[in-house]
Design a protein around this motif. Structure first.
Motif, PDB file in Angstrom:
ATOM      1  N   ILE A 178       6.852   3.006   6.199  1.00  0.00           N
ATOM      2  CA  ILE A 178       5.658   2.199   6.462  1.00  0.00           C
ATOM      3  C   ILE A 178       5.140   1.612   5.156  1.00  0.00           C
ATOM      4  CG2 ILE A 178       3.227   2.292   7.182  1.00  0.00           C
ATOM      5  CD1 ILE A 178       4.151   4.472   9.247  1.00  0.00           C
ATOM      6  N   MET A 179       5.015   2.451   4.135  1.00  0.00           N
ATOM      7  CA  MET A 179       4.520   1.980   2.840  1.00  0.00           C
ATOM      8  C   MET A 179       5.452   0.939   2.227  1.00  0.00           C
ATOM      9  SD  MET A 179       1.547   2.934   1.896  1.00  0.00           S
ATOM     10  CE  MET A 179       1.652   2.461   0.163  1.00  0.00           C
ATOM     11  N   GLU A 180       6.763   1.117   2.353  1.00  0.00           N
ATOM     12  CA  GLU A 180       7.713   0.131   1.823  1.00  0.00           C
ATOM     13  C   GLU A 180       7.470  -1.240   2.449  1.00  0.00           C
ATOM     14  OE1 GLU A 180      11.509   1.889   2.697  1.00  0.00           O
ATOM     15  OE2 GLU A 180      11.446   3.177   0.910  1.00  0.00           O
ATOM     16  N   LEU A 181       7.262  -1.276   3.749  1.00  0.00           N
ATOM     17  CA  LEU A 181       7.026  -2.553   4.432  1.00  0.00           C
ATOM     18  C   LEU A 181       5.683  -3.157   4.037  1.00  0.00           C
ATOM     19  CD1 LEU A 181       8.532  -1.571   7.878  1.00  0.00           C
ATOM     20  CD2 LEU A 181       9.440  -3.279   6.278  1.00  0.00           C
ATOM     21  N   LEU A 182       4.646  -2.329   3.946  1.00  0.00           N
ATOM     22  CA  LEU A 182       3.338  -2.831   3.517  1.00  0.00           C
ATOM     23  C   LEU A 182       3.420  -3.377   2.094  1.00  0.00           C
ATOM     24  CD1 LEU A 182       0.947  -0.046   4.901  1.00  0.00           C
ATOM     25  CD2 LEU A 182       1.437  -2.280   5.925  1.00  0.00           C
ATOM     26  N   MET A 183       4.097  -2.655   1.224  1.00  0.00           N
ATOM     27  CA  MET A 183       4.199  -3.090  -0.173  1.00  0.00           C
ATOM     28  C   MET A 183       5.049  -4.343  -0.320  1.00  0.00           C
ATOM     29  SD  MET A 183       2.140  -1.144  -1.698  1.00  0.00           S
ATOM     30  CE  MET A 183       2.481  -1.693  -3.371  1.00  0.00           C
ATOM     31  N   THR A 184       6.074  -4.508   0.504  1.00  0.00           N
ATOM     32  CA  THR A 184       6.856  -5.746   0.475  1.00  0.00           C
ATOM     33  C   THR A 184       5.954  -6.924   0.816  1.00  0.00           C
ATOM     34  OG1 THR A 184       8.929  -4.632   0.997  1.00  0.00           O
ATOM     35  CG2 THR A 184       8.790  -6.975   1.541  1.00  0.00           C
ATOM     36  N   HIS A 185       5.106  -6.755   1.814  1.00  0.00           N
ATOM     37  CA  HIS A 185       4.163  -7.823   2.168  1.00  0.00           C
ATOM     38  C   HIS A 185       3.203  -8.093   1.011  1.00  0.00           C
ATOM     39  CE1 HIS A 185       1.747 -10.417   4.709  1.00  0.00           C
ATOM     40  NE2 HIS A 185       0.692  -9.821   4.175  1.00  0.00           N
ATOM     41  N   ILE A 186       2.686  -7.040   0.415  1.00  0.00           N
ATOM     42  CA  ILE A 186       1.747  -7.208  -0.700  1.00  0.00           C
ATOM     43  C   ILE A 186       2.416  -7.971  -1.845  1.00  0.00           C
ATOM     44  CG2 ILE A 186       0.557  -5.934  -2.544  1.00  0.00           C
ATOM     45  CD1 ILE A 186      -0.138  -3.837  -0.300  1.00  0.00           C
ATOM     46  N   HIS A 187       3.606  -7.570  -2.221  1.00  0.00           N
ATOM     47  CA  HIS A 187       4.294  -8.207  -3.351  1.00  0.00           C
ATOM     48  C   HIS A 187       4.719  -9.648  -3.049  1.00  0.00           C
ATOM     49  CE1 HIS A 187       4.118  -4.690  -5.814  1.00  0.00           C
ATOM     50  NE2 HIS A 187       4.829  -3.967  -4.978  1.00  0.00           N
ATOM     51  N   ASN A 188       5.050  -9.931  -1.793  1.00  0.00           N
ATOM     52  CA  ASN A 188       5.550 -11.267  -1.441  1.00  0.00           C
ATOM     53  C   ASN A 188       4.466 -12.243  -0.994  1.00  0.00           C
ATOM     54  OD1 ASN A 188       8.153 -10.428  -1.986  1.00  0.00           O
ATOM     55  ND2 ASN A 188       8.654 -10.004   0.147  1.00  0.00           N
ATOM     56  N   GLU A 189       3.358 -11.750  -0.475  1.00  0.00           N
ATOM     57  CA  GLU A 189       2.391 -12.638   0.171  1.00  0.00           C
ATOM     58  C   GLU A 189       0.979 -12.618  -0.416  1.00  0.00           C
ATOM     59  OE1 GLU A 189       3.472 -14.730   2.439  1.00  0.00           O
ATOM     60  OE2 GLU A 189       5.472 -13.823   2.508  1.00  0.00           O
ATOM     61  N   ILE A 190       0.671 -11.645  -1.231  1.00  0.00           N
ATOM     62  CA  ILE A 190      -0.700 -11.490  -1.719  1.00  0.00           C
ATOM     63  C   ILE A 190      -0.758 -11.823  -3.202  1.00  0.00           C
ATOM     64  CG2 ILE A 190      -2.536  -9.798  -2.141  1.00  0.00           C
ATOM     65  CD1 ILE A 190      -1.774  -8.497   0.516  1.00  0.00           C
ATOM     66  N   ILE A 196      10.974   0.073  14.457  1.00  0.00           N
ATOM     67  CA  ILE A 196       9.926  -0.310  13.509  1.00  0.00           C
ATOM     68  C   ILE A 196       9.617  -1.774  13.724  1.00  0.00           C
ATOM     69  CG2 ILE A 196       9.302  -0.500  11.073  1.00  0.00           C
ATOM     70  CD1 ILE A 196      11.410   1.737  10.574  1.00  0.00           C
ATOM     71  N   ARG A 197       8.346  -2.098  13.910  1.00  0.00           N
ATOM     72  CA  ARG A 197       7.947  -3.485  14.153  1.00  0.00           C
ATOM     73  C   ARG A 197       6.722  -3.852  13.334  1.00  0.00           C
ATOM     74  NH1 ARG A 197       7.794  -2.910  20.301  1.00  0.00           N
ATOM     75  NH2 ARG A 197       5.688  -3.618  19.991  1.00  0.00           N
ATOM     76  N   ILE A 198       6.623  -5.137  13.042  1.00  0.00           N
ATOM     77  CA  ILE A 198       5.409  -5.695  12.453  1.00  0.00           C
ATOM     78  C   ILE A 198       4.553  -6.110  13.638  1.00  0.00           C
ATOM     79  CG2 ILE A 198       4.451  -7.429  10.891  1.00  0.00           C
ATOM     80  CD1 ILE A 198       6.511  -5.290   9.693  1.00  0.00           C
ATOM     81  N   ASP A 199       3.595  -5.266  13.957  1.00  0.00           N
ATOM     82  CA  ASP A 199       2.789  -5.453  15.160  1.00  0.00           C
ATOM     83  C   ASP A 199       1.600  -4.505  15.069  1.00  0.00           C
ATOM     84  OD1 ASP A 199       1.978  -6.371  17.642  1.00  0.00           O
ATOM     85  OD2 ASP A 199       3.639  -5.448  18.750  1.00  0.00           O
ATOM     86  N   ILE A 200       0.582  -4.751  15.871  1.00  0.00           N
ATOM     87  CA  ILE A 200      -0.545  -3.823  15.921  1.00  0.00           C
ATOM     88  C   ILE A 200      -0.376  -2.911  17.136  1.00  0.00           C
ATOM     89  CG2 ILE A 200      -2.168  -5.305  14.678  1.00  0.00           C
ATOM     90  CD1 ILE A 200      -3.406  -6.045  17.366  1.00  0.00           C
ATOM     91  N   PRO A 201      -0.855  -1.683  17.026  1.00  0.00           N
ATOM     92  CA  PRO A 201      -0.765  -0.781  18.175  1.00  0.00           C
ATOM     93  C   PRO A 201      -1.777  -1.157  19.258  1.00  0.00           C
ATOM     94  CG  PRO A 201      -1.903   0.301  16.366  1.00  0.00           C
ATOM     95  CD  PRO A 201      -1.448  -1.050  15.857  1.00  0.00           C
ATOM     96  N   GLU A 202      -1.532  -0.683  20.458  1.00  0.00           N
ATOM     97  CA  GLU A 202      -2.527  -0.803  21.526  1.00  0.00           C
ATOM     98  C   GLU A 202      -3.706   0.106  21.162  1.00  0.00           C
ATOM     99  OE1 GLU A 202      -2.291  -2.885  24.121  1.00  0.00           O
ATOM    100  OE2 GLU A 202      -0.358  -3.580  23.339  1.00  0.00           O
ATOM    101  N   ILE A 203      -4.886  -0.248  21.629  1.00  0.00           N
ATOM    102  CA  ILE A 203      -6.101   0.474  21.243  1.00  0.00           C
ATOM    103  C   ILE A 203      -6.030   1.959  21.594  1.00  0.00           C
ATOM    104  CG2 ILE A 203      -8.598   0.644  21.607  1.00  0.00           C
ATOM    105  CD1 ILE A 203      -8.371  -2.480  22.157  1.00  0.00           C
TER     106      ILE A 203
END
Length: 137
Positions: A88-100, A6-13
């Protein structure tokens, strides 16, 4: 999760477009996807450990201040049911709660029955006060 990376990264197109297709999501153009992916605010990908194949993804997009949307939540059909979308949702929500900013508007469009996953993270239906809409082209 030992069989996955699991990485914080964007996929290749190409793999992004392939995973969308495999998951039954609507098609996207290659050039538009290149622009969209590069403008992601936050993106999570999951790969198989052995061959590094993309098997899951999710992104946050938005204006960087007041409005954000969770998009592209997808797990390859052969890997569904293993808790990967929830991770995936846990990681997205951690970012939302910590950074937004907590007053920012965060939304998503839920396909059913995936709405049950999103409800676990505090998302609620907007109706009857408002309705989600899109431009059908």
């Amino acid at each position: 999760m030992e069989n996955y990376v699991i990485r914080i990264d964007i996929p290749e197109i190409e793999e992004y477009l392939a995973l969308r297709k495999d998951c039954g999501l609507s098609p996207r153009g290659k050039e538009a996807s290149k622009i969209g992916l590069s403008n992601s605010i936050y993106s999570v990908i999951i790969r198989q450990s052995k061959n590094q194949k993309l098997i899951g993804m999710g992104r946050i997009i938005g204006d960087g201040g007041t409005a954000y949307q969770i998009v592209d939540i997808a797990v390859h059909p052969s890997k569904q049911g293993n808790g990967l979308a929830k991770k995936i949702m846990e990681l997205l929500m951690t970012h939302i709660h910590n950074e937004i900013d907590p007053q920012a508007y965060v939304n998503l469009i839920a396909d059913c029955p995936a709405d049950n996953l999103y409800k676990q993270f505090g998302f609620v239906e907007t109706a009857p006060e408002s309705l989600g809409m899109y431009l059908k082209r």
